[in-house]
Scaffold this motif. Structure first.
Motif: not given
Length: 455
Positions: A213-216, A253-260
């Motif tokens: 998830h983090l990589m994508c 969503v992408i902004i937050l999910a790229s760090d958590g």
């Protein structure tokens, strides 16, 4: 069998070499850094270069406008009417004090009272603090994107050439690169989560799911040339809680999910979005609702509560405003996510509009048009603040708790804290809002009368 001419063979070889070089650069500078969560600083160097160009362009516009005696448009950041934060009772008393000889606490209606409501109505028409939150904010300076500042038509020849060069760079170089990155990120997300989903539940599956998830998401962030600054990472949401944030764009969503690592909440979709949802839920316990379940408020609350109180499950990511606001304010939070009694982790997101307008105006643009605008902007620059976790006080209801969280997010992000419902973007004002004003006025008049009767 066809024979290639020397020229055709040369073209094929050059094309093969170009694709090999492109794939190698993509792997070395995009995919590998995304896997390990590192950055070479290229995007920040790119941002600083853009800032210098924007400053020069703004100075050139101002100098050209001054020479031609053209007035420059200056946006009203705080509105066109100066408003003091006073109550209805205080303002009506002030009107009575200046225009009447009667006692200020007179219980009967005075004709001069209507001037307060007339003035408020005119102020709302002239400077509506609600509907202007649903349109893109105007920039103080021009960023070489013609859609972001009214002064762009005062342009010299050099600025026109620079703007044309910018169009070529954004549409002929950045756009194809970003589309390729977005396709890569989405493809890897669907493929990776599907493969991880076949593994038995356990620590290995959770580890792989998290890193896939983090990589994508980090690849997708690079597809927007997003430059994100995260503050107070020690307050990042943890398992068994709810992460709530202000909402400007679907890319939040992408902004937050790229760090958590979060569990998403949403309605089941069809098409490409449905394929992505079905793949993601195989690897991670996201909370998807069928269309018929979304309207069942008690069922939604029950499923969210069960997830949020399980310390082994990921924090739920929710945007309580329910709609996108234009990066200037925070509007009313829906109380549903604050009723279940879970720990709330507030997050404030603030975009820098100098490089690209991230606001999603759903009443004006479709999703495809919006994504095209995002991918043809210079960059997406934003700051994210993780606030300390908050819990509901014993004497606090869900609405008061939601307002307290909203105020904390607004203060940290430098946003205007509004009590209005974001649903006003598509709906008319509810009668309850009108009745509140009527009750306040009647309470002032009747209340004064009751006080006098007791005395």
């Amino acid at each position: 069998m066809f024979l290639l001419l020397p020229f055709d063979s040369l073209v094929v070889n050059l094309l093969g070499i170009s694709l090999t070089v492109l794939f190698t650069l993509l792997l070395v500078f995009i995919i590998v850094p995304a896997i390990f969560g590192v950055s070479f600083g290229i995007r920040r160097l790119y941002m600083r270069t853009l800032l210098q160009i924007f400053q020069w362009a703004t100075l050139r516009i101002e100098r050209g406008a001054k020479e031609k005696k053209h007035p420059l448009y200056k946006p009203y950041v705080n509105g066109i009417i100066a408003k003091e934060p006073t109550s209805l009772e205080e303002e009506i008393k002030e009107i009575r004090r200046s225009g009447s000889n009667k006692a200020l606490d007179a219980p009967e209606f005075e004709l001069s009272d209507i001037f307060y409501f007339c003035r408020k109505g005119i102020e709302t028409i002239m400077d509506d603090e609600v509907t202007k939150r649903f349109s893109a904010e105007e920039l103080q300076s021009w960023n070489l994107l013609s859609r972001t500042n009214y002064n762009f038509h005062y342009i010299s020849l050099r600025l026109t050439v620079l703007w044309g060069l910018g169009v070529l760079i954004r549409y002929c170089f950045l756009l194809p690169l970003r589309v390729a990155l977005a396709f890569t990120g989405i493809s890897l997300l669907v493929t990776g989560t599907t493969m991880v989903g076949y593994l038995p539940n356990g620590r290995c599956k959770e580890f792989l799911s998290r890193h896939v998830h983090l990589m994508c998401y980090r690849i997708c962030v690079r597809a927007l040339t997003a430059i994100i600054t995260y503050h107070h990472r020690e307050n990042r949401p943890r398992n068994g809680g709810i992460c709530v944030a202000n909402h400007t764009s679907p890319i939040d969503v992408i902004i937050l999910a790229s760090d958590g690592y979060y569990a998403m909440v949403g309605q089941v979709h069809g098409g490409l979005m449905g394929v992505i949802q079905r793949a993601m839920v195989k690897a991670c316990p996201h909370v998807w609702f069928e269309r018929s379940e979304v309207k069942d408020r008690h069922l939604v609350a029950k499923r969210l509560s069960e997830h949020a109180h399980d310390k082994n499950k990921l924090p739920i990511l929710i945007f309580p405003e329910g709609t996108c606001i234009n990066n200037t304010s925070v509007m009313m939070f829906k109380k549903g996510s604050f009723e279940i009694g879970a720990t709330v982790y507030p997050v404030a997101i603030k975009y820098d509009p100098q490089f690209g307008d991230a606001f999603f105006n759903s009443s004006k643009y479709g999703m495809v048009t919006y994504l095209l605008r995002m991918m043809t902007s210079w960059a997406i620059v934003c700051s994210v603040w993780y606030l300390p976790p908050m819990t509901r006080e014993p004497d606090e209801d869900a609405v008061q708790f939601a307002n307290r969280v909203k105020s904390a997010i607004a203060r940290q992000g430098g946003l205007v804290d509004l009590l209005w419902d974001g649903g006003l973007k598509r709906e008319k004002v509810k009668d309850t809002f009108k009745e509140e004003q009527q009750k306040l006025y009647s309470k002032m008049v009747v209340g004064n009368h009751e006080d006098r009767s007791r005395s």
